[in-house]
Motif scaffolding. Structure first.
Motif, PDB file in Angstrom:
ATOM      1  N   THR A  18       0.844  -1.193   0.000  1.00 28.47           N
ATOM      2  CA  THR A  18       0.000   0.000   0.000  1.00 28.47           C
ATOM      3  C   THR A  18       0.881   1.244   0.000  1.00 28.47           C
ATOM      4  N   GLN A  26      -6.449   9.322   3.071  1.00 26.99           N
ATOM      5  CA  GLN A  26      -6.812   7.986   2.598  1.00 26.99           C
ATOM      6  C   GLN A  26      -7.137   7.997   1.115  1.00 26.99           C
ATOM      7  N   GLN A  53      -5.144   5.886  -1.690  1.00 23.37           N
ATOM      8  CA  GLN A  53      -5.845   4.952  -2.566  1.00 23.37           C
ATOM      9  C   GLN A  53      -5.545   5.246  -4.033  1.00 23.37           C
ATOM     10  N   GLU A  73      -3.598   2.615  -6.671  1.00 22.17           N
ATOM     11  CA  GLU A  73      -4.198   2.176  -7.930  1.00 22.17           C
ATOM     12  C   GLU A  73      -3.318   2.543  -9.124  1.00 22.17           C
TER      13      GLU A  73
END
Length: 261
Positions: free
Chosen positions: A178, A215, A219, A223
């Motif tokens: 992440t 956040q 994200q 991606e």
């Protein structure tokens, strides 16, 4: 008997008497004679007055005191007398506690740094934006790592032929972590708030609003990393590393394959 001259006689002398028509000229004051200089005598010195000597002494004592204070201050003997209203920062943080330790069994083969601009707006339907509105323009910078997990290797993942000095390796597909935001390079560009939002923030601050922006940036970066080609670069780097390692151990042929993701 001599005859007295007649007043009408033009040859008779006329007495010189002062008249009021001519001013009286005063004689200059006499100049005092200079003092005689005795041959071989020393000239008379003009010494400063008592007040001047006292002023010089006071100045010398004051300068000596100032130099002494600077010297003692440089040696940290005297306290500093800086601005009494200067800002002071006190660190009252608690000691760092070690929560857990784990052994990493993965090889980080590649990583990428990404930047994203998040434009997040929250408003209410049928309510003007100047009353209820929250819009944040945030620039987020983060890093994504691509690694190969060696802890998931099966028993037949490694095949060694000592006679031919060959090795065949079957590794799991590379994985991506992440995104980790770099807060030193991430910042808020602009923030707009409605009237009611400003009043609400004045009484209570909601840290969840900022966390929502973080956040969303995390994200988006995660991606974007999936289609950036990091997986292919990780395969090449892992294969090159293992071939170099086993070649130094004496193996001539090293084949590295990756399983399907």
């Amino acid at each position: 008997m001599a005859e007295s001259p007649s007043p009408a006689d033009p040859a008779a002398p006329v007495p010189q008497e002062p008249t009021s028509e001519f001013p009286v000229v005063r004689e200059p004051d006499p100049v005092p004679p200079a003092e005689p200089v005795t041959p071989g005598a020393e000239p008379v010195e003009h010494r400063p007055s008592t007040f001047a000597r006292l002023l010089i002494f006071v100045f010398f004592v004051f300068a000596l005191m100032v130099l002494s204070c600077f010297g003692l201050r440089a040696l940290n003997v005297l306290p500093t007398f800086d601005n009494p209203f200067a800002n002071q920062t006190t660190d009252r943080s608690q000691p760092v506690l070690l929560q857990s330790v784990r052994d990493l069994e993965r090889f980080v083969a590649a990583d990428g740094t990404f930047q994203v601009i998040v434009d997040l707006q929250e408003n209410k339907d049928n309510i003007p934006d100047f009353l209820v509105n929250r819009r944040t323009l945030f620039v987020g910078s983060g890093t994504v790592e691509t690694y190969v997990d060696f802890s998931a290797l099966s028993g037949d993942a490694l095949k060694i032929d000592e006679e031919k000095k060959t090795i065949e390796l079957t590794l799991p597909a590379p994985q991506q972590s992440t995104a980790a935001l770099d807060m030193e390079r991430s910042y808020v560009v602009a923030e707009e708030r409605g009237l009611f939002n400003r009043i609400g923030d004045a009484f209570s601050k909601d840290p969840g609003k900022e966390q929502q922006v973080y956040q969303l940036a995390q994200q988006r970066i995660t991606e974007a990393a999936r289609s950036s080609g990091l997986d292919e670069r990780a395969r090449e780097n892992t294969e090159r590393m293992l071939q170099s390692l086993f070649t130094r151990l004496g193996y001539t042929t090293v084949t590295v394959e990756f399983s399907a993701p």
